[in-house]
Scaffold this active site. Structure first.
Site, PDB file in Angstrom:
ATOM      1  N   THR A 146       2.116  -0.550   7.922  1.00 31.27           N
ATOM      2  CA  THR A 146       0.708  -0.966   7.932  1.00 31.27           C
ATOM      3  C   THR A 146       0.567  -2.301   8.674  1.00 31.27           C
ATOM      4  OG1 THR A 146       0.999  -2.075   5.803  1.00 31.27           O
ATOM      5  CG2 THR A 146       0.261   0.222   5.747  1.00 31.27           C
ATOM      6  N   TYR A 147      -0.664  -2.777   8.788  1.00 31.85           N
ATOM      7  CA  TYR A 147      -0.975  -3.963   9.596  1.00 31.85           C
ATOM      8  C   TYR A 147      -0.132  -5.179   9.190  1.00 31.85           C
ATOM      9  CZ  TYR A 147      -3.735  -7.428  12.085  1.00 31.85           C
ATOM     10  OH  TYR A 147      -4.126  -8.429  12.930  1.00 31.85           O
ATOM     11  N   PRO A 148       0.559  -5.811  10.170  1.00 34.39           N
ATOM     12  CA  PRO A 148       1.538  -6.853   9.818  1.00 34.39           C
ATOM     13  C   PRO A 148       0.960  -8.233   9.502  1.00 34.39           C
ATOM     14  CG  PRO A 148       1.619  -6.394  12.177  1.00 34.39           C
ATOM     15  CD  PRO A 148       0.638  -5.425  11.595  1.00 34.39           C
TER      16      PRO A 148
END
Length: 344
Positions: A146-148
């Site tokens: 998922t978005y870092p």
């Protein structure tokens, strides 16, 4: 949030641009001043100063023991005094003067936000913060993570089913955790109030379709790390019994500590992960102790002396520097102030 962003941008102009111009003209060389960079540099300089002016001091520990039980009297200043204490206790009786036992619990860790992931990737694999960010970004673009760029360590309530699904995929798809059976406690990692723009970093359901062995080694390492943290964070508590024993001998007190694991819980997953690393993490110094009771008498104990030196503070690593940046200045605020240190 708006006020905080506004004050940051003002500080960048007032401190950063003016300070940079001032120091550059003053020293005829481009010297950059920054709102985050300069205080971070100050922390490095301060630590360097402590290391370079450090004077190591010698001290001595005296040990007495019988069979599997050894206890220590630490930080004796001179060798003569240490030898005198050891000589006084050699072949004498020691009494178990106190024995305290308490059960302690270590809660599972939280999920990864970017900083925590960067710190652990540095500790376990030696990756720099930038390398970790690049790898997580690549895995995000491959739709495997998922978005870092998140500072949250929680997920939202509506993600519970997805999280369960991802946990079973991790146990099937990542060879390191194949055959691990878990009963995840998702409620521990859900908190809507602690998720702002983005939730914690998790593997995605797309991992199901990915041949993990086809990925570069460095990407596999990050996936293992994020998978391990998801399993740990939703695992059971780790419980152990800690025992503190004091032995009295000839008027001196010698102490030792030990522990026995009651329930391994989430630590079992962490140990599985650590066992796969080439470098061995230092084990917990707490040892297991033999069964003794308060008032027990040990006859004819042996005594010995060991020599030690005080050690200077350690140089910062990316792991410890990121941690110091996160808590910088905290001691100047009350406990209930919301604080973010210097950012990361």
């Amino acid at each position: 949030l708006y006020e905080a962003a506004l004050s940051r941008s003002k500080a960048d102009w007032i401190v950063g641009i003016n300070g940079t111009r001032l120091f550059t003209t003053l020293y005829h060389k481009k010297l950059v001043v920054g709102r985050v960079q300069t205080p971070t540099l100050a922390m490095l300089v301060e630590r360097d100063g402590k290391i370079s002016t450090f004077q190591k001091e010698k001290y001595f520990n005296v040990h007495v023991g019988k069979g599997d039980l050894t206890a220590d009297l630490e930080k004796v200043k001179t060798k003569e005094e240490a030898k005198r204490i050891a000589a006084a206790c050699e072949k004498k009786q020691a009494v178990v003067s106190s024995l305290k036992q308490e059960t302690k619990t270590v809660n599972p860790p939280k999920l990864y936000d970017l900083t925590t992931l960067q710190r652990e990737a540095n500790r376990y694999y030696g990756f720099t913060a930038q390398q970790t960010l690049d790898l997580v970004q690549t895995l995000y673009e491959k739709k495997l993570l998922t978005y870092p760029r998140t500072d949250s360590q929680f997920i939202t309530d509506d993600m519970e089913d997805t999280a369960r699904q991802v946990i079973s995929i991790v146990c099937r798809q990542l060879p390191l955790f194949s055959g691990v059976s878990v009963t995840p406690d998702i409620a521990r990692v859900t908190d809507n109030s602690k998720v702002t723009d983005h939730h914690a970093i998790l593997p995605t359901v797309q991992l199901e379709k990915q041949d993990v062995s086809a990925l570069p080694q460095s990407e596999q390492k990050i996936l293992n790390l994020v998978g391990m943290r998801l399993l740990c964070a939703t695992g059971e508590k780790h419980t152990y019994a800690e025992t503190q024993i004091t032995l009295s001998c000839e008027g001196y007190e010698f102490k030792t500590k030990g522990k026995t694991v009651v329930q391994n819980g989430w630590k079992a997953i962490e140990e599985l992960f650590k066992a796969s690393l080439k470098t061995k993490e230092k084990d917990d110094p707490m040892k297991s102790l033999p069964e003794v009771h308060e008032g027990d008498v040990l006859d004819s104990v042996s005594a010995s002396v060991t020599e030690h030196f005080t050690t200077p503070p350690k140089q910062y690593t990316e792991d410890t520097l990121l941690s110091a940046m996160e808590t910088a200045g905290n001691d100047q605020f009350d406990d209930d102030t919301e604080k973010k240190g210097l950012g990361t």
